[in-house]
Design an enzyme around this catalytic site. Structure first.
Site, PDB file in Angstrom:
ATOM      1  N   HIS A   1      17.512  49.250  67.170  1.00 59.72           N
ATOM      2  CA  HIS A   1      18.800  48.849  66.599  1.00 59.72           C
ATOM      3  C   HIS A   1      18.644  48.147  65.246  1.00 59.72           C
ATOM      4  O   HIS A   1      19.637  47.866  64.581  1.00 59.72           O
ATOM      5  CB  HIS A   1      19.525  47.854  67.531  1.00 59.72           C
TER       6      HIS A   1
ATOM      7  N   LYS B   1      20.786  61.453  74.765  1.00 61.80           N
ATOM      8  CA  LYS B   1      20.454  61.154  76.153  1.00 61.80           C
ATOM      9  C   LYS B   1      20.399  62.440  76.969  1.00 61.80           C
ATOM     10  O   LYS B   1      21.233  63.335  76.810  1.00 61.80           O
ATOM     11  CB  LYS B   1      21.484  60.200  76.774  1.00 61.80           C
TER      12      LYS B   1
END
Length: 423
Positions: free
Chosen positions: A51, A85
């Protein structure tokens, strides 16, 4: 960094993958301050180095005079973004998500300036404007403006539809939620630019379309390339798992070592992308590094800057001091804080002063060696160092003195350390 040339600077650093109307965005940035947001879904109570690029990008905009809006996804975190994902995330309850949001705000404050002013960072939580909307209102006010064709064209959706796990309607709706976030921030805070990783491009453009259709105004989007390692492994992952920004999860020492252990091919690319130094300064560091890679100049520069940025300058100094000790430097010159950092990284045993007189027994009980006889052999073969000096046969563990009247650092061989603490 000034506003003028900001987009060009990001591009030169390898931080632009896609952008809507680069010339128009550059002109808008040059015209005056702009609101820019990057989203972080609070799936854990800490962000990780994956991040970090988003936070640093917001910091670049803030330093250039713009207004950063980090978004904590208290609502979208309950759904889960399917981008990148292979299977659906575990869904978190509202209480856990709120706790995670609170923790993340603290971490964001290390990189962004929230002090009131023209460029103050504003943390927003999409649960604040999403939780009160009924499903029917959402479908009417948002869903009608985004076509299924547009959603099906998204690469992550297509990948999941063709996968063994498929794609739930919950995750399929994520694009609508993120598009509505951009619309809300544009309407309420005049946010005109959303940024994210390249896997967010479909979500970002959906938000731009929604703004155009519902607010009758323009907005911008830009993405950076997904950060990947030269060996194909995922950035921010180690043998022990993710590298977290929370010092309780990943210590400042371990965080520093993540950057120090970076491959040469990676650090040459990452230094201009992560560092807030000017592009010219990073290029000079890279040139110095390439002339003598064994000195790890680029890794050290990035490790110092990133650890200082995330954990503070004092923690960065302590981590560096601990690393120096654990890689063979004289521990007698180490600071108290550096030794505390060492204590967090190596096995540590609390002892009394009399315990230190039983050299062989103590080394065996502490697990430095397997037995008293092995301890005797190691000492006789000059394989044990105490506080950096070789322990001679017949000496006690206090014969080399105490570090700051408290610690004795034992090293067996090249890599086995143990700290005895008289606290």
């Amino acid at each position: 960094m000034t506003t003028a040339g900001l987009l060009s600077d990001l591009s030169a650093r390898g931080l632009i993958h896609d952008t809507t109307g680069a010339d128009a965005l550059e002109a808008r940035l040059n015209d005056g301050p702009i609101g820019v947001y990057v989203g972080f879904d609070p799936t854990a109570d800490s962000l990780h180095v994956g991040h970090l690029l988003g936070q640093i990008t917001l910091r670049r905009f803030q330093l250039a005079g713009h207004r950063p809006f980090p978004l904590a996804g208290g609502a979208t975190g309950m759904v889960g973004d399917p981008s990148g994902k292979s299977e659906e995330r575990n869904l978190l309850n509202a209480e856990t998500l709120q706790h995670n949001v609170d923790c993340i705000k603290v971490q964001l404050s290390h990189l962004l300036d929230f002090t009131p002013g023209a460029t103050a960072a504003t943390l927003v939580n999409n649960a604040d404007w999403t939780s009160t909307i009924s499903a029917l209102d959402f479908l009417r006010d948002v869903g009608k403006h985004i076509t299924v064709n547009q959603m099906m064209a998204k690469e992550s959706v297509k990948n999941r539809l063709n996968s063994e796990n498929g794609l739930s309607y919950t995750e399929f709706s994520y694009m609508l939620l993120q598009a509505n976030d951009f619309r809300h921030l544009c309407a309420e805070h005049n946010v005109e630019l959303q940024m994210g990783g390249s896997d967010q491009w479909g979500n970002i453009t959906a938000g731009i379309d929604l703004i155009r259709k519902t607010l009758q105004r323009g907005a911008f989007g830009a993405t950076w390339p997904l950060v990947t390692r030269s060996d194909g492994q995922k950035f921010g992952k180690t043998a022990d798992g993710a590298v977290w920004l929370d010092a309780q999860r990943t210590s400042p020492y371990q965080f520093r070592q993540f950057w120090m252990q970076m491959a040469d091919a990676d650090v040459v690319k990452y230094l201009p992308q992560f560092s807030l130094l000017s592009l010219e300064e990073t290029q000079n560091i890279v040139a110095t590094h390439l002339s003598a890679p064994e000195k790890r100049v680029a890794q050290r520069a990035l490790a110092v800057e990133m650890t200082s940025m995330v954990h503070g300058e004092q923690a960065a100094r302590d981590a560096e001091g601990a690393a120096d000790i654990l890689f063979g430097a004289d521990p007698t010159s180490a600071t108290v804080d550096a030794l505390h950092a060492v204590a967090a990284e190596v096995p540590t045993t609390v002892v009394s002063r009399t315990d230190l007189d039983d050299v062989f027994g103590l080394l065996a009980r502490a697990g430095v060696v397997s037995s008293n006889s092995e301890a005797r052999r190691a000492v006789q073969q000059k394989g044990v160092k105490v506080n950096g000096a070789t322990l001679e046969d017949g000496e006690t563990l206090t014969s080399k003195g105490l570090l700051h009247n408290r610690w004795v650092l034992v090293r067996k061989g090249k890599t086995t350390y143990h700290l005895f603490d008289l606290a």
